[in-house]
Design an enzyme around this catalytic site. Structure first.
Site, PDB file in Angstrom:
ATOM      1  CE  LYS A 175       9.811  -9.781  16.881  1.00 51.59           C
ATOM      2  NZ  LYS A 175      10.530 -11.049  16.833  1.00 51.59           N
ATOM      3  CB  THR A 191      11.309 -11.422  20.675  1.00 54.60           C
ATOM      4  OG1 THR A 191      10.300 -11.820  19.748  1.00 54.60           O
ATOM      5  CG2 THR A 191      12.609 -11.224  19.923  1.00 54.60           C
TER       6      THR A 191
END
Length: 332
Positions: free
Chosen positions: A190, A247
């Protein structure tokens, strides 16, 4: 219960607060004595959260052995690429059955190993003693006690439950999982996708592009995870989609912010100077790319992020390369 948090960065500090608020006595190890003294005497971390008073259950030291000795839970919160060297020095202080909790989200460059694998190899402890905590846990929001959830992953479910109890705070709800591989890969990949998201944001690209990056980034993570033996369902949860969305979308995200600097045309060195913080995805994209190639997994977004970061390829060129790939079925 007594815990040691090795690393006084933003997430290490926030996690120490979670432990303390959950009723655990915590000793934070800070690399610099002045930081340790500030946490110990003034109850603030001057580098990251100078306005937030830390709980009285937290103390600090610049001597790792002092923090580790007697701790039932040892939390590792250092940059991924420094873990092996640090842990080799710390291992002699570990209690015989202490749980080693990894907050790190990266892939070791020289070996393409996940952080839990590095911990086992370096410390010699059984894999069942290693716990991974991951999920959409942006440290500034945790410090503000905004409601959040996380995943506590361990192959030993009973140990996962023990750590789960130790980190259950009024504002943090932890869930257990036994899929350590999937949880770690979700946390590592991620960061790379968030770099791409930041690049797209700085280029002025819209929500269609951003949604595509998140979705296709998740597909890359899933493909690699399945190749390594992860449970596909993990990537639909907090450690996968949850962490990826947070994120990519948050201005608190170091990786997204770093990507924005790259998207504005800055070099890697210029972006590092501007941000002054570690963006794990910058280094991990190399390890993840190598891991994917080793297992024959196609990860085009990761490949292009690596080209932007380490080969000096212009973001527009990388975007065109993604759009001009051979057409294919979505789920393959």
């Amino acid at each position: 219960m007594r815990a040691a948090v090795l690393g006084a960065g933003s997430w290490g500090t926030a996690f120490a607060k979670v432990l303390a608020d959950a009723g655990t006595d915590v000793t934070v190890w800070a690399r610099r004595e002045e930081v340790a003294a500030s946490i110990r005497d003034r109850r603030v971390n001057p580098d990251y959260f100078p306005q937030t008073r830390l709980p009285d259950r937290i103390t600090a030291t610049a001597h790792a052995g002092e923090a580790i000795t007697g701790a039932e839970v040892v939390v590792l919160a250092v940059p991924s690429q420094t873990l092996r060297g640090n842990l080799a020095e710390w291992v002699r202080h570990l209690e015989p059955d202490a749980s080693l909790v990894s907050l790190m989200k990266g892939i070791e460059l020289s070996t393409t190993k996940r952080m839990s694998e590095v911990i086992v190899e370096t410390s010699g402890v059984a894999a069942e003693r290693v716990v991974v905590v991951t999920g959409p846990n942006l440290a500034p929001e945790i410090m503000l006690e905004q409601p959040a959830a996380t995943v506590v992953a361990c192959t030993d479910l009973d140990r996962a439950k023990a750590v789960q109890k130790a980190v259950t705070a009024p504002y943090l709800r932890p869930y257990t999982n036994t899929d350590v591989i999937g949880c770690e890969l979700g946390g590592a990949v991620k960061n790379v996708i968030a770099l791409a998201y930041g690049v797209a944001t700085a280029m002025g690209l819209g929500d269609n592009t951003k949604a595509t990056l998140i979705t296709r980034g998740l597909a890359e993570t899933l493909r690699l995870g399945v190749a390594l033996g992860a449970d596909p369902l993990t990537f639909a949860g907090l450690a996968g989609l949850g962490d990826l969305v947070a994120t990519c979308s948050s201005p608190f995200s170091r990786n997204r912010t770093f990507g924005e600097h790259l998207g504005r045309g800055e070099t890697l060195e210029e972006a590092q100077t501007s941000t002054r913080q570690t963006a794990e995805g910058v280094k991990s994209c190399l390890g993840i790319r190598d891991l994917a190639r080793k297992h024959g997994v196609d990860m085009p977004i990761t490949e292009q992020v690596e080209r932007i970061c380490h080969e000096g390829v212009a973001p527009k060129v990388a975007m065109l390369a993604l759009m001009n790939r051979e057409l294919q079925h979505e789920v393959r």
